[in-house]
Design a protein around this motif. Structure first.
Motif, PDB file in Angstrom:
ATOM      1  N   PRO A 168       0.811  -1.213   0.000  1.00  9.46           N
ATOM      2  CA  PRO A 168       0.000   0.000   0.000  1.00  9.46           C
ATOM      3  C   PRO A 168       0.854   1.277   0.000  1.00  9.46           C
ATOM      4  CG  PRO A 168      -0.681  -1.511   1.758  1.00  9.46           C
ATOM      5  CD  PRO A 168       0.550  -2.061   1.178  1.00  9.46           C
ATOM      6  N   ILE A 169       0.341   2.322  -0.679  1.00  6.52           N
ATOM      7  CA  ILE A 169       1.048   3.603  -0.722  1.00  6.52           C
ATOM      8  C   ILE A 169       0.803   4.298   0.616  1.00  6.52           C
ATOM      9  CG2 ILE A 169       1.207   5.821  -1.914  1.00  6.52           C
ATOM     10  CD1 ILE A 169       0.030   4.323  -4.415  1.00  6.52           C
ATOM     11  N   GLU A 170       1.875   4.427   1.388  1.00  4.62           N
ATOM     12  CA  GLU A 170       1.716   4.942   2.753  1.00  4.62           C
ATOM     13  C   GLU A 170       2.078   6.416   2.838  1.00  4.62           C
ATOM     14  OE1 GLU A 170       0.435   3.538   5.342  1.00  4.62           O
ATOM     15  OE2 GLU A 170       0.206   1.506   4.533  1.00  4.62           O
ATOM     16  N   ARG A 171       1.470   7.080   3.829  1.00  8.48           N
ATOM     17  CA  ARG A 171       1.832   8.477   4.107  1.00  8.48           C
ATOM     18  C   ARG A 171       2.954   8.488   5.133  1.00  8.48           C
ATOM     19  NH1 ARG A 171      -2.669  11.346   2.248  1.00  8.48           N
ATOM     20  NH2 ARG A 171      -3.410  10.007   0.554  1.00  8.48           N
ATOM     21  N   PHE A 172       3.783   9.500   5.022  1.00 13.86           N
ATOM     22  CA  PHE A 172       4.936   9.611   5.906  1.00 13.86           C
ATOM     23  C   PHE A 172       4.510   9.617   7.375  1.00 13.86           C
ATOM     24  CE2 PHE A 172       8.028  12.284   8.163  1.00 13.86           C
ATOM     25  CZ  PHE A 172       9.167  11.548   7.922  1.00 13.86           C
ATOM     26  N   SER A 173       3.466  10.420   7.664  1.00 13.65           N
ATOM     27  CA  SER A 173       3.046  10.563   9.064  1.00 13.65           C
ATOM     28  C   SER A 173       2.554   9.238   9.649  1.00 13.65           C
ATOM     29  CB  SER A 173       1.953  11.626   9.183  1.00 13.65           C
ATOM     30  OG  SER A 173       0.948  11.337   8.240  1.00 13.65           O
ATOM     31  N   GLY A 265      -4.962  -0.724   5.087  1.00 11.09           N
ATOM     32  CA  GLY A 265      -5.680  -1.708   4.272  1.00 11.09           C
ATOM     33  C   GLY A 265      -5.914  -1.146   2.873  1.00 11.09           C
ATOM     34  N   ASN A 266      -5.888  -2.017   1.890  1.00 10.92           N
ATOM     35  CA  ASN A 266      -6.032  -1.540   0.509  1.00 10.92           C
ATOM     36  C   ASN A 266      -7.365  -1.937  -0.121  1.00 10.92           C
ATOM     37  OD1 ASN A 266      -4.417   0.163  -0.890  1.00 10.92           O
ATOM     38  ND2 ASN A 266      -3.030  -1.395  -1.694  1.00 10.92           N
ATOM     39  N   PHE A 267      -8.024  -2.956   0.452  1.00 10.41           N
ATOM     40  CA  PHE A 267      -9.288  -3.443  -0.133  1.00 10.41           C
ATOM     41  C   PHE A 267     -10.275  -3.760   0.980  1.00 10.41           C
ATOM     42  CE2 PHE A 267      -5.954  -4.373  -3.103  1.00 10.41           C
ATOM     43  CZ  PHE A 267      -6.510  -4.023  -4.323  1.00 10.41           C
ATOM     44  N   LYS A 268     -11.555  -3.440   0.707  1.00  8.23           N
ATOM     45  CA  LYS A 268     -12.613  -3.786   1.673  1.00  8.23           C
ATOM     46  C   LYS A 268     -13.783  -4.366   0.900  1.00  8.23           C
ATOM     47  CE  LYS A 268     -11.985  -0.444   5.408  1.00  8.23           C
ATOM     48  NZ  LYS A 268     -12.452   0.852   5.860  1.00  8.23           N
ATOM     49  N   ALA A 269     -13.694  -5.603   0.522  1.00 11.51           N
ATOM     50  CA  ALA A 269     -14.755  -6.297  -0.216  1.00 11.51           C
ATOM     51  C   ALA A 269     -15.356  -5.409  -1.320  1.00 11.51           C
ATOM     52  CB  ALA A 269     -15.837  -6.759   0.756  1.00 11.51           C
ATOM     53  N   PRO A 270     -14.548  -4.991  -2.295  1.00  9.14           N
ATOM     54  CA  PRO A 270     -15.035  -4.017  -3.282  1.00  9.14           C
ATOM     55  C   PRO A 270     -16.193  -4.501  -4.154  1.00  9.14           C
ATOM     56  CG  PRO A 270     -12.891  -4.868  -3.922  1.00  9.14           C
ATOM     57  CD  PRO A 270     -13.142  -5.347  -2.540  1.00  9.14           C
ATOM     58  N   SER A 289      -7.071   7.374  -2.194  1.00  3.91           N
ATOM     59  CA  SER A 289      -6.980   8.504  -1.252  1.00  3.91           C
ATOM     60  C   SER A 289      -5.799   9.410  -1.632  1.00  3.91           C
ATOM     61  CB  SER A 289      -6.875   8.025   0.190  1.00  3.91           C
ATOM     62  OG  SER A 289      -5.771   7.196   0.332  1.00  3.91           O
ATOM     63  N   TRP A 290      -4.769   8.839  -2.254  1.00  7.48           N
ATOM     64  CA  TRP A 290      -3.645   9.664  -2.726  1.00  7.48           C
ATOM     65  C   TRP A 290      -4.142  10.628  -3.812  1.00  7.48           C
ATOM     66  CZ3 TRP A 290      -0.769  11.581  -6.599  1.00  7.48           C
ATOM     67  CH2 TRP A 290       0.550  12.004  -6.326  1.00  7.48           C
ATOM     68  N   PHE A 291      -4.879  10.083  -4.760  1.00  7.13           N
ATOM     69  CA  PHE A 291      -5.418  10.934  -5.835  1.00  7.13           C
ATOM     70  C   PHE A 291      -6.370  11.988  -5.269  1.00  7.13           C
ATOM     71  CE2 PHE A 291      -4.396   7.414  -8.927  1.00  7.13           C
ATOM     72  CZ  PHE A 291      -3.485   8.163  -9.639  1.00  7.13           C
ATOM     73  N   ARG A 292      -7.148  11.566  -4.288  1.00  5.91           N
ATOM     74  CA  ARG A 292      -8.097  12.514  -3.675  1.00  5.91           C
ATOM     75  C   ARG A 292      -7.327  13.677  -3.048  1.00  5.91           C
ATOM     76  NH1 ARG A 292     -10.176   9.896   1.308  1.00  5.91           N
ATOM     77  NH2 ARG A 292      -8.214  10.790   2.042  1.00  5.91           N
ATOM     78  N   ASP A 293      -6.302  13.358  -2.226  1.00  7.93           N
ATOM     79  CA  ASP A 293      -5.606  14.400  -1.466  1.00  7.93           C
ATOM     80  C   ASP A 293      -4.669  15.260  -2.313  1.00  7.93           C
ATOM     81  OD1 ASP A 293      -6.919  13.356   0.633  1.00  7.93           O
ATOM     82  OD2 ASP A 293      -5.198  12.358   1.561  1.00  7.93           O
TER      83      ASP A 293
END
Lengths: 465, 353
Positions: A168-173, A265-270, A289-293
């Motif tokens: 998963p693409i993680e945020r630094f924080s 987590g990357n998937f939730k029963a899509p 969420s990366w694209f969103r932010d």
């Protein structure tokens, strides 16, 4: 080094052992060395790209803290973006642009000579770690986070082996504090970690790899395959790509858990989503969420005019498609998702209904729709996608070809697991189950992984992105 | 310092927790193996290691196994007598029950894997093993077209561990898997790098020799060569122009391991050096290639006789008229050719019984 390789099965216990044997303050170096070794196992030369990205954003972060002048800060930010995106564009998209230019050039009958394609191999994971470093620099620029002073920790953030090559693409924080805190080997970490690894292997090796054989055969023989077989293959591909990527992410989360690190987590029963909007909240969550932010919100999100909002949505989806691969099929796939999501929002069908029956019917419809769109994603070019879709409508007269039903049994098993754990992750959901049932489930998974995994050579699909 | 080490911080509770789970998982694997053996095992063996199926059908009274590749069973369209070499040996030595284990493209690496699967209490204690000279060359050692991958997968399926673990290793690709492209590169690299080091030779690598075949001068210097038979002449060069290097040649390592196993289990080993079409090779390429072929053959005879094997040399035994294929130097014989080979082996066995 793939997760589903013998090398990784040796590599993981060695790193795990070394990590807990040595003192906390040296653990960062163990993980860093392990991560670089892990990456170099593909191609040592590409380590230099990770190092360039690491140094660029490390120094960009420090400079952004020191410099106060707005124009200078902007210059630093843009320098970092140019370097990171420059590498990404060169390695991933250069040949796409050259090829497009050559085609246009040829069709227009222009006197310019065709440009030769570059002899480049796409470095594994470049799309993932580049996005992590970009998010770091933008967050420092926006003063949401403080820059990291310790280069070892920062380098580990960029290259942590568990999620380096496909997220998963993680945020630094989210990660940095976990790297710095003392890791403890606990029963919880061990059991959660191994449960996730077990389930991830089941998804990848048993479900995705076995389905892949049917899907590949179908795509190689579209013109001679009946409509019904094509529909089955299209639906199966939906599960292949989910289980392949979900499997990888789950193994990554499980591996990180062994080191007392929680990844997102990357998937939730899509596929239990009653709308495309909800589907995108459950599919590849860290990328969405990366694209969103970093794209949708900066473009104004839903705060401006309706037209601006619609354009923002389309841009995000088209970029998302392009991120997946340097081909027009991916761009069209992204654009179709964007257009349909917009339509759904405009007619107000993006929210869940209060009726369970309506939601179930809508989920089935969305699954069908997503499966059709995956055809563009799976096809190497438009002509194949067109043949496939045309075949679904026109090849009913061809006889149904008997297929191997064994992979379908595994898909059903996966759907059941996904359904029961849709509200709580698999590893947590199992905790509330009596031990005898829990161990029976472990046994089934162990048996299937050992005895029924696919045997063809099939790397993780998302590695190519 | 010591108290910082993980092992000293490890509570006994956690040790107990981990140990119990390791034992439980080991138990589950054993149960899974049992279930696997009675459910999917045979199907998987048929798919990934069909040579083992061959071994399963060996009759219980068999005393000798003949290991071979297609030379054992390939037939000429004109043959009225449809026999395997092994079958003829069985008839010629009535006091010994001989059965075959064969398949196309097999080599010593696979024979070794199958031998390891023979139960120690089996009646079989004599092995007649095909020694195909071409199998020592780069073209076969690194064979493309998936054949070597398939054999490597088969060898993994036959490893002497739990069948379910072998199956898992196959799905992890824990065998010598290489793409066709990689294998072709290996072959070409060997043809370019492996030298014969014989000063009198005009060419010192397969590559340079093979390249020279394409030159027009060859057509004028050798009256037997025509544009039509140049490709087959080139195949002779590619197949036989090498000197066996004991350090790097995988086949030598396999045959050595067979001898070690034989010593351990007290097996009697016959190596059957197959007949090659030396007449045709000499006609098309010349004496220098025959020199290399004979040098390698003599080397194998010396090496394995010293190690205790009985080596039957059939190199020159089969005349040109008995070779079936005319477009490749394959060891495919008609019935007469097979009988010649079988007789040589049978005579040797009779002498030792």
């Amino acid at each position: 080094m793939y997760f589903n390789s013998l090398t990784f099965i040796y590599f993981l216990p060695v790193v795990f052992g070394l990590f807990y044997i040595i003192s906390h303050k040296y653990r960062v170096f163990i993980l860093l060395l392990a991560s670089y070794y892990f990456y170099a196992s593909w191609n040592p030369a590409y380590l230099s790209l990770i190092l360039i990205s690491t140094f660029t954003d490390y120094f960009a972060g420090l400079s952004l803290e020191r410099v106060t002048k707005k124009s200078s800060r902007k210059l630093i930010l843009w320098s970092s973006l140019v370097i990171n995106l420059g590498m990404l564009i060169y390695f991933k998209y250069a040949n796409f642009f050259i090829d497009t230019f050559n085609r246009v050039n040829y069709k227009a009958g222009s006197p310019f000579e065709s440009i030769q394609l570059l002899d480049i191999i796409l470095p594994v994971g470049i799309s993932f770690y580049t996005f992590q470093t970009i998010s770091y620099t933008i967050d420092v620029y926006n003063q949401k986070i403080k820059p990291e002073k310790n280069i070892a920790y920062f380098a580990l953030y960029v290259s942590f082996f568990a999620q380096l090559v496909a997220g998963p693409i993680e945020r630094f924080s989210d990660l940095i504090q976990q790297f710095k805190q003392k890791a403890y080997l606990t029963r919880e970490n061990l059991s959660h970690g191994f449960r996730l690894i077990l389930y991830g292997f089941f998804m990848k090796m048993v479900v995705a790899d076995n389905i892949g054989i049917i899907v590949d055969n179908t795509y190689q023989n579209i013109s001679t395959t009946s409509s019904f077989n094509l529909i089955i293959a299209a639906c199966l591909y939906s599960f292949q790509i989910l289980c392949d990527f979900h499997g990888y992410s789950t193994i990554a989360i499980g591996v990180a858990k062994l080191f007392d690190i929680n990844l997102s987590g990357n998937f939730k029963a899509p596929y239990f989503s009653p709308s495309l909007t909800i589907f995108w909240r459950k599919w590849h969550i860290t990328l969405t969420s990366w694209f969103r932010d970093y794209i949708y919100y900066p473009l104004g999100g839903n705060k401006g005019s309706k037209l601006k909002w619609m354009i923002a949505i389309m841009i995000v989806f088209i970029i998302s498609g392009f991120w997946h691969g340097a081909q027009w099929t991916f761009i069209v796939w992204g654009a179709l998702h964007g257009g349909l999501t917009l339509l759904e929002k405009i007619i107000g069908a993006d929210k869940k209904s209060t009726s369970k029956l309506v939601n179930t019917i809508r989920s089935l419809f969305i699954f069908g729709l997503v499966s059709i769109l995956w055809i563009f994603f799976r096809s190497p070019n438009f002509s194949i996608a067109k043949d496939f879709i045309r075949g679904i409508f026109n090849q009913w007269e061809l006889a149904f070809t008997e297929i191997n039903y064994e992979p379908i049994v595994y898909v059903i098993l996966f759907i059941l697991f996904d359904w029961f754990t849709r509200k709580k992750p698999f590893h947590l959901r199992l905790e509330s189950i009596p031990p005898i049932i829990r161990w029976t489930i472990y046994f089934i998974l162990i048996f299937l992984i050992l005895a029924r995994s696919g045997t063809d050579v099939r790397p993780f699909i998302y590695f190519q992105f | 310092m010591l108290d910082r080490l993980f092992i000293f911080n490890f509570s006994m509770h956690l040790v107990k927790y981990i140990s119990i789970r390791i034992l439980l998982i080991a138990l589950l694997v054993v149960i899974a193996n049992f279930l696997y053996r009675i459910s999917f095992y045979k199907k998987d063996v048929a798919k990934h290691g069909d040579i083992l199926e061959n071994l399963w059908v060996v009759p219980s009274d068999t005393e000798a196994i003949y290991f071979g590749e297609s030379s054992n069973f390939h037939e000429s369209p004109g043959d009225t007598m449809k026999y395997r070499i092994s079958g003829i040996i069985d008839t010629m030595v009535p006091q010994l029950k001989v059965h075959h284990v064969d398949n196309s493209g097999l080599h010593a690496g696979t024979y070794l894997a199958v031998m390891k699967n023979i139960p120690k209490d089996s009646k079989v204690n004599i092995f007649i093993i095909t020694m195909n000279l071409r199998s020592f060359g780069a073209g076969w050692r690194y064979a493309g077209n998936g054949a070597e991958n398939y054999l490597a997968k088969t060898e993994r399926m036959l490893s002497p561990t739990l069948p379910i673990i072998n199956r898992f290793m196959v799905s992890l690709k824990a065998y010598d898997y290489k793409s066709d492209h990689e294998r072709e590169n290996q072959v070409h690299e060997a043809w370019q790098k492996d030298t014969f080091n014989i000063p009198e030779f005009d060419y010192h690598t397969t590559h340079s020799w093979d390249s020279a075949m394409a030159w027009e001068t060859w057509l004028t210097s050798n009256p037997n060569l025509t544009k039509e038979n140049i490709p087959i002449a080139a195949q002779y060069i590619k197949s036989f122009s090498f000197i066996i290097d004991t350090n790097t040649n995988e086949r030598i390592h396999d045959f050595d391991a067979i001898m070690e196993l034989a010593k351990k289990r007290r097996y009697t080993i016959y190596f059957n050096i197959l007949g090659e079409n030396v007449e045709e090779a000499e006609k098309l390429v010349g004496k220098k290639l025959i020199y290399l072929i004979e040098k390698n053959t003599q080397f194998l005879i010396n090496r394995y006789s010293k190690k205790g094997a009985i080596v039957v040399n059939n190199l020159h035994a089969v005349p040109d008229s008995c070779f079936v294929d005319r477009d490749f130097p394959t060891e495919h014989y008609n019935f007469t050719g097979k009988r010649i080979i079988a007789k040589q082996v049978a005579d040797q066995i009779k002498r030792n019984l």
